[in-house]
Write a protein that holds these residues in place. Structure first.
Motif, mmCIF file in Angstrom:
data_model
loop_
_atom_site.group_PDB
_atom_site.id
_atom_site.type_symbol
_atom_site.label_atom_id
_atom_site.label_comp_id
_atom_site.label_asym_id
_atom_site.label_seq_id
_atom_site.Cartn_x
_atom_site.Cartn_y
_atom_site.Cartn_z
ATOM 1 N N ARG A 59 71.884 115.522 58.489
ATOM 2 C CA ARG A 59 72.959 114.627 58.068
ATOM 3 C C ARG A 59 72.616 113.827 56.822
ATOM 4 N NH1 ARG A 59 77.878 115.097 60.799
ATOM 5 N NH2 ARG A 59 77.424 115.887 62.862
ATOM 6 N N TRP A 60 71.807 114.379 55.932
ATOM 7 C CA TRP A 60 71.413 113.674 54.713
ATOM 8 C C TRP A 60 72.225 114.165 53.532
ATOM 9 C CZ3 TRP A 60 68.445 109.516 54.882
ATOM 10 C CH2 TRP A 60 67.652 109.331 56.002
ATOM 11 N N CYS A 61 72.441 113.290 52.559
ATOM 12 C CA CYS A 61 73.074 113.687 51.303
ATOM 13 C C CYS A 61 72.457 112.850 50.189
ATOM 14 C CB CYS A 61 74.583 113.493 51.353
ATOM 15 S SG CYS A 61 75.110 111.786 51.481
ATOM 16 N N ASN A 62 72.667 113.267 48.978
ATOM 17 C CA ASN A 62 72.175 112.515 47.827
ATOM 18 C C ASN A 62 73.005 111.254 47.630
ATOM 19 O OD1 ASN A 62 70.230 114.430 47.207
ATOM 20 N ND2 ASN A 62 71.665 115.620 45.976
ATOM 21 N N GLN A 63 72.388 110.225 47.076
ATOM 22 C CA GLN A 63 73.060 108.954 46.871
ATOM 23 C C GLN A 63 74.355 109.124 46.080
ATOM 24 O OE1 GLN A 63 70.667 106.028 44.910
ATOM 25 N NE2 GLN A 63 72.176 104.436 45.113
ATOM 26 N N GLY A 64 74.365 109.984 45.101
ATOM 27 C CA GLY A 64 75.535 110.152 44.254
ATOM 28 C C GLY A 64 76.734 110.775 44.943
ATOM 29 N N VAL A 65 76.563 111.382 46.102
ATOM 30 C CA VAL A 65 77.681 112.008 46.811
ATOM 31 C C VAL A 65 77.993 111.330 48.137
ATOM 32 C CG1 VAL A 65 77.302 114.261 45.733
ATOM 33 C CG2 VAL A 65 76.257 113.771 47.932
ATOM 34 N N ALA A 66 77.277 110.273 48.481
ATOM 35 C CA ALA A 66 77.482 109.606 49.771
ATOM 36 C C ALA A 66 78.905 109.069 49.903
ATOM 37 C CB ALA A 66 76.465 108.487 49.958
ATOM 38 N N GLY A 67 79.474 108.529 48.829
ATOM 39 C CA GLY A 67 80.838 108.014 48.883
ATOM 40 C C GLY A 67 81.839 109.108 49.193
ATOM 41 N N GLY A 68 81.663 110.275 48.589
ATOM 42 C CA GLY A 68 82.552 111.408 48.867
ATOM 43 C C GLY A 68 82.415 111.893 50.307
ATOM 44 N N ASP A 69 81.196 111.893 50.807
ATOM 45 C CA ASP A 69 80.981 112.275 52.207
ATOM 46 C C ASP A 69 81.628 111.265 53.150
ATOM 47 O OD1 ASP A 69 79.620 114.511 51.406
ATOM 48 O OD2 ASP A 69 77.649 113.826 52.078
ATOM 49 N N TYR A 70 81.539 109.987 52.792
ATOM 50 C CA TYR A 70 82.178 108.955 53.606
ATOM 51 C C TYR A 70 83.693 109.138 53.585
ATOM 52 C CZ TYR A 70 83.844 104.381 55.125
ATOM 53 O OH TYR A 70 84.510 103.372 55.768
ATOM 54 N N LEU A 71 84.268 109.446 52.426
ATOM 55 C CA LEU A 71 85.710 109.687 52.337
ATOM 56 C C LEU A 71 86.116 110.853 53.234
ATOM 57 C CD1 LEU A 71 88.514 109.168 51.168
ATOM 58 C CD2 LEU A 71 87.858 110.581 49.198
ATOM 59 N N ASP A 72 85.341 111.930 53.233
ATOM 60 C CA ASP A 72 85.624 113.063 54.127
ATOM 61 C C ASP A 72 85.622 112.613 55.584
ATOM 62 O OD1 ASP A 72 85.782 114.747 51.934
ATOM 63 O OD2 ASP A 72 83.754 115.560 52.205
ATOM 64 N N TYR A 73 84.666 111.757 55.950
ATOM 65 C CA TYR A 73 84.565 111.223 57.300
ATOM 66 C C TYR A 73 85.803 110.395 57.654
ATOM 67 C CZ TYR A 73 82.806 107.903 60.826
ATOM 68 O OH TYR A 73 82.644 107.107 61.922
ATOM 69 N N VAL A 74 86.253 109.537 56.728
ATOM 70 C CA VAL A 74 87.442 108.723 56.958
ATOM 71 C C VAL A 74 88.659 109.614 57.125
ATOM 72 C CG1 VAL A 74 89.018 107.054 55.868
ATOM 73 C CG2 VAL A 74 86.547 106.669 55.804
ATOM 74 N N ARG A 75 88.819 110.601 56.244
ATOM 75 C CA ARG A 75 89.984 111.503 56.310
ATOM 76 C C ARG A 75 89.994 112.343 57.579
ATOM 77 N NH1 ARG A 75 89.989 113.501 50.000
ATOM 78 N NH2 ARG A 75 91.174 111.742 49.204
ATOM 79 N N ALA A 76 88.818 112.604 58.136
ATOM 80 C CA ALA A 76 88.717 113.394 59.373
ATOM 81 C C ALA A 76 88.973 112.535 60.610
ATOM 82 C CB ALA A 76 87.363 114.064 59.468
ATOM 83 N N GLY A 77 89.271 111.254 60.423
ATOM 84 C CA GLY A 77 89.548 110.381 61.547
ATOM 85 C C GLY A 77 88.325 109.751 62.177
ATOM 86 N N ARG A 78 87.225 109.682 61.433
ATOM 87 C CA ARG A 78 85.964 109.091 61.898
ATOM 88 C C ARG A 78 85.461 109.759 63.178
ATOM 89 N NH1 ARG A 78 88.651 105.062 59.198
ATOM 90 N NH2 ARG A 78 87.390 103.710 57.897
#
Length: 84
Positions: A59-78
């Motif tokens: 479940r790791w990602c680079n710092q520069g893409v963490a915001g995009g991964d968080y957005l995907d999480y929000v859009r998926a309904g958390r």
């Protein structure tokens, strides 16, 4: 390695991780994060996060893409973040 806890108030039009409010401390002081440990290299930080925080190695990602991964999480309904 410093753990910063923030409130999950993001939404599709607001997903800047740096803009999320810090979780308030019980003593009312400003929260600057909690130092988990000091390591010399990235692999040590990953190991420390797994051991001390229960972080999952897949479940790791680079710092520069963490915001995009968080957005995907929000859009998926958390959804439950537990790896399957």
């Amino acid at each position: 390695m410093i753990l910063h806890e923030v409130e999950d108030i993001g939404r599709e039009d607001f997903y800047d991780l740096h803009g999320l409010p810090e979780v308030e401390r019980e003593d009312g002081e400003q929260n600057f994060g909690h130092e988990i440990g000091v390591v010399a290299e990235g692999a040590g930080a990953l190991y420390l996060a797994e051991q001390e925080l229960g972080a999952h190695p897949a479940r790791w990602c680079n710092q520069g893409v963490a915001g995009g991964d968080y957005l995907d999480y929000v859009r998926a309904g958390r959804p439950d973040a537990t790896p399957h």
